[in-house]
Scaffold this active site. Structure first.
Site, mmCIF file in Angstrom:
data_model
loop_
_atom_site.group_PDB
_atom_site.id
_atom_site.type_symbol
_atom_site.label_atom_id
_atom_site.label_comp_id
_atom_site.label_asym_id
_atom_site.label_seq_id
_atom_site.Cartn_x
_atom_site.Cartn_y
_atom_site.Cartn_z
ATOM 1 N N HIS A 166 6.174 3.300 11.192
ATOM 2 C CA HIS A 166 5.942 1.949 11.711
ATOM 3 C C HIS A 166 5.079 1.149 10.750
ATOM 4 O O HIS A 166 4.461 1.709 9.847
ATOM 5 C CB HIS A 166 5.255 2.010 13.078
ATOM 6 C CG HIS A 166 3.812 2.428 13.021
ATOM 7 N ND1 HIS A 166 3.427 3.736 12.764
ATOM 8 C CD2 HIS A 166 2.658 1.723 13.170
ATOM 9 C CE1 HIS A 166 2.099 3.807 12.776
ATOM 10 N NE2 HIS A 166 1.602 2.605 13.007
ATOM 11 N N GLU A 182 -5.006 -15.158 -4.438
ATOM 12 C CA GLU A 182 -3.722 -15.194 -5.146
ATOM 13 C C GLU A 182 -3.157 -16.611 -5.185
ATOM 14 O O GLU A 182 -2.437 -16.961 -6.121
ATOM 15 C CB GLU A 182 -2.722 -14.228 -4.495
ATOM 16 C CG GLU A 182 -3.133 -12.760 -4.648
ATOM 17 C CD GLU A 182 -2.017 -11.784 -4.281
ATOM 18 O OE1 GLU A 182 -0.955 -12.233 -3.803
ATOM 19 O OE2 GLU A 182 -2.212 -10.565 -4.474
ATOM 20 N N HIS A 281 3.113 -10.045 0.116
ATOM 21 C CA HIS A 281 2.467 -11.335 -0.109
ATOM 22 C C HIS A 281 3.529 -12.350 -0.526
ATOM 23 O O HIS A 281 4.295 -12.094 -1.452
ATOM 24 C CB HIS A 281 1.432 -11.234 -1.238
ATOM 25 C CG HIS A 281 0.169 -10.531 -0.851
ATOM 26 N ND1 HIS A 281 -0.754 -10.100 -1.766
ATOM 27 C CD2 HIS A 281 -0.332 -10.216 0.365
ATOM 28 C CE1 HIS A 281 -1.771 -9.538 -1.128
ATOM 29 N NE2 HIS A 281 -1.540 -9.579 0.155
ATOM 30 N N HIS A 299 5.933 -10.787 -3.535
ATOM 31 C CA HIS A 299 5.741 -9.451 -4.107
ATOM 32 C C HIS A 299 5.169 -8.505 -3.061
ATOM 33 O O HIS A 299 4.591 -8.950 -2.062
ATOM 34 C CB HIS A 299 4.803 -9.499 -5.329
ATOM 35 C CG HIS A 299 3.450 -10.057 -5.021
ATOM 36 N ND1 HIS A 299 3.184 -11.414 -4.965
ATOM 37 C CD2 HIS A 299 2.268 -9.455 -4.756
ATOM 38 C CE1 HIS A 299 1.908 -11.613 -4.691
ATOM 39 N NE2 HIS A 299 1.325 -10.442 -4.540
ATOM 40 N N LYS A 314 -8.307 9.759 -5.063
ATOM 41 C CA LYS A 314 -9.286 8.966 -5.789
ATOM 42 C C LYS A 314 -10.226 8.349 -4.759
ATOM 43 O O LYS A 314 -9.774 7.721 -3.794
ATOM 44 C CB LYS A 314 -8.581 7.861 -6.574
ATOM 45 C CG LYS A 314 -9.505 6.824 -7.176
ATOM 46 C CD LYS A 314 -10.374 7.395 -8.277
ATOM 47 C CE LYS A 314 -11.351 6.354 -8.821
ATOM 48 N NZ LYS A 314 -12.268 6.951 -9.824
ATOM 49 N N MET A 316 -12.740 5.456 -4.092
ATOM 50 C CA MET A 316 -13.229 4.164 -4.582
ATOM 51 C C MET A 316 -14.569 3.954 -3.887
ATOM 52 O O MET A 316 -14.635 3.386 -2.798
ATOM 53 C CB MET A 316 -12.248 3.049 -4.224
ATOM 54 C CG MET A 316 -10.932 3.120 -4.953
ATOM 55 S SD MET A 316 -11.112 2.638 -6.701
ATOM 56 C CE MET A 316 -9.364 2.621 -7.185
HETATM 57 O O1 LIG Z 1 -19.642 11.536 -8.374
HETATM 58 P P1 LIG Z 1 -18.426 11.727 -9.262
HETATM 59 O O2 LIG Z 1 -17.812 13.072 -9.069
HETATM 60 O O3 LIG Z 1 -18.665 11.355 -10.695
HETATM 61 O O4 LIG Z 1 -17.323 10.672 -8.779
HETATM 62 C C1 LIG Z 1 -17.401 9.861 -7.671
HETATM 63 O O5 LIG Z 1 -18.058 8.637 -7.987
HETATM 64 C C2 LIG Z 1 -17.434 7.831 -8.978
HETATM 65 C C3 LIG Z 1 -18.217 6.565 -9.120
HETATM 66 O O6 LIG Z 1 -18.266 5.828 -7.924
HETATM 67 C C4 LIG Z 1 -15.973 7.548 -8.624
HETATM 68 O O7 LIG Z 1 -15.346 6.911 -9.711
HETATM 69 C C5 LIG Z 1 -15.216 8.825 -8.285
HETATM 70 O O8 LIG Z 1 -13.923 8.492 -7.825
HETATM 71 C C6 LIG Z 1 -15.976 9.596 -7.213
HETATM 72 O O9 LIG Z 1 -15.310 10.786 -6.903
#
Ligand SMILES: O=P(O)(O)O[C@H]1O[C@H](CO)[C@@H](O)[C@H](O)[C@H]1O
Ligand SMILES: O=P(O)(O)O[C@H]1O[C@H](CO)[C@@H](O)[C@H](O)[C@H]1O
Lengths: 351, 351
Positions: A166, A182, A281, A299, A314, A316
């Site tokens: 969904h 944008e 968007h 896009h 990852k 952030m």
């Molecule tokens: O503490 P680490 O293992 O270097 O890494 C961590 O902090 C970094 C800085 O915010 C980020 O880029 C990584 O994605 C996060 O896993």
């Protein structure tokens, strides 16, 4: 110091659509990971579950019973962040304390009656039906609301609380941050360069090829030059198109096809149902329908969190939240990896 | 429709520091949650582990052996996203494909020799030592680098891969996005209103009181009017201070005290070691040391992800990534909740 190579030497890249920068430090992918592992998605989702409020025939929290729908199915979000009738906040008494009215509607759209399917496992005709339903809702809600945000949170990692395929559609009385941003950058690009930014960008990428993931006669998918998420992609039409509802028949079919190809590659990358948030968007609507939208190009953004495997994402976090997004492989490396993956879904390969 | 009440009626609020908006839909906290649950942090971290590269006496990946440090300990990050000597990318051949040089250093700072401690469980003298080490590094790296980002990722949920109490310091040859943004907005505020934005803001909040969490003679902590994360806070000096290294003796002591009080409240909220990313923002350094920094005010942002409990976080996903941040309780509700919590840590309460 030696000659610059972007897969070896950190650098920053400019994102012209958001007017900001990303730090690319490709050498960092070598570091070992001992942090949090994500749970892979469940493999045993039942096709039909009477207790799942998204299933045909199930009862929702408000007591309503879903129809025995056979294609897509749209209904109002039972816990909407936007409602049509909120009163206006009073005037601000200070420039640092400013509130504004927000009105809107939130809808949920089921892609298919089965809970154990996802878009990449659906047929072209079924994906095409989703595209038509998107275009219809975008036009319907866009008749009055300035912004209609269609988005899909896929996977528990992306806050999705229900495995049933969904998406959501939130229409608002205001232009959200990303829309305003944008709008500004695209308007400025057209003014300065005489061509819509993302039309020019698609032409460039079609020609440069190194960031292409998939393409067909009407569309292309690239890992943008300025991608922040490891396998982020941008889905772009080759023609100048302002809004989803402007797509021709043929473009809708080729969109179904390119979405299927992209999403199969995504699933094949780590042989897992690939989590992401994605969304469309296009030019603003409602009162903006009267205005020139020549700077806008339709896009879709795909923002997938995974970095190394089905269980390593990852994050952030610190530096990214406080300073600037940082990525651990180059967009070209990500594109090459995606490009090289088969276009047959790993679950459908004959053994 | 009735009279507007911000705990009942959705609205947007303006963030003057980032020049963007947040959607506040406080009624949404009522919706049930059936999505992903987070793992609570481990309770059995050993005080000393020879295999943990952050511990005194442990061997790091590069073969170096850590000293038997007794206070804070700073060393180079073994997988730095920024290195001092990356070559310059070539000139861009197109305005949509722009790269720039990025140089810098990444350091790790251990707060304490014990792995089973966190800041809220450390003594005032130990926290004060961390503050001094921060100020020292900020001055040392700031002598040449324009931006020194001190940040702490706390908890596995925030991508922290090692439970040992530590933070990171990344110094860069460029102003990252957030720095450029806050520089622009603060500069404009001073020009328009004749007073540094965050100095004026702190005065207002000290007076309005409804978003205050803790305060003392030199500092205050508020859930900012424009907070996006559920329990986000902003730590502000009452005096006009450009950079960490400008803090007087007394202000460093009172900072240790207010940090301890805030972090104890955070841990007490869900009786768990509270995850967050936090970081310091102050006036740019390096070449900017010569320039007027009158518009800047030193501050720390705390961005904690938890929403409802130790295992239920706020997901900033689809709508948030594609359109605009959205929050499920008002900043005033969050502040009241934090304010009402005891200032004795739940682990240190006599039973
Ligand atoms: O503490 P680490 O293992 O270097 O890494 C961590 O902090 C970094 C800085 O915010 C980020 O880029 C990584 O994605 C996060 O896993
Ligand atoms: O899909 P849900 O349960 O409505 O909610 C999910 O998507 C929303 C829109 O991106 C977010 O605000 C929520 O934090 C997330 O959990």
């Amino acid at each position: 110091v030696g000659r610059f190579r972007d897969s070896e030497h950190q650098h920053t890249r400019y994102n012209p659509l958001r007017d900001d920068w990303v730090l690319v430090s490709a050498h960092r992918v070598k570091r070992p990971w001992q942090g949090q592992l994500e749970k892979p998605p469940p493999e045993d989702v039942p096709r039909w579950d009477p207790n799942n409020p998204l299933c045909p025939g199930a009862t929702r929290v408000n007591g309503e019973v879903n129809p025995q729908y056979e294609g897509t199915f749209v209904f109002p979000n039972d816990f909407p962040a936007l409602q049509p009738d909120a009163p206006e906040p009073g005037d601000s008494d200070h420039p640092l304390f400013r509130a504004a009215a927000a009105r809107g509607v939130c809808k949920v759209m089921c892609f298919h009656p089965w809970s154990d399917l996802t878009l990449p496992l659906m047929s072209l005709a079924e994906i095409r039906a989703v595209i038509d339903a998107w275009a219809e809702l975008a036009a319907e809600l866009g008749a009055s609301y300035p912004w209609v945000q269609i988005f899909e949170n896929k996977g528990a990692m992306m806050g999705c609380s229900n495995p049933h395929p969904h998406c959501q559609v939130w229409a608002s009385s205001f232009l959200p941050n990303e829309a305003r941003l944008e709008d500004r950058t695209q308007r400025q690009h057209l003014r300065q360069h005489g061509m819509p930014m993302l039309l020019e960008y698609a032409e460039q990428e079609a020609h440069r090829k190194e960031r292409l993931v998939v393409e067909n006669a009407d569309w292309l998918v690239v890992v943008p030059y300025w991608a922040t998420w490891p396998y982020q992609t941008l889905l772009l039409p080759r023609r100048h198109v302002c809004r989803l509802q402007d797509l021709h028949e043929g473009e809708r079919d080729s969109l179904a096809s390119i979405m299927q190809r992209l999403l199969i590659k995504y699933d094949n990358l780590f042989e897992v149902s690939f989590p992401y948030s994605m969304g469309w968007h296009g030019a603003p609507t409602g009162p903006y329908l009267e205005e020139d939208c020549g700077h806008w190009q339709l896009h879709a953004h795909y923002y997938p969190p995974l970095l190394r495997s089905a269980t390593i994402r990852k994050f952030m976090v610190g530096y990214e939240m406080l300073a600037q997004a940082q990525r651990d492989l180059t967009p070209e490396q990500a594109a090459e990896r995606l490009r090289s993956l088969p276009e047959v879904h790993y679950k459908q390969r004959s053994k």
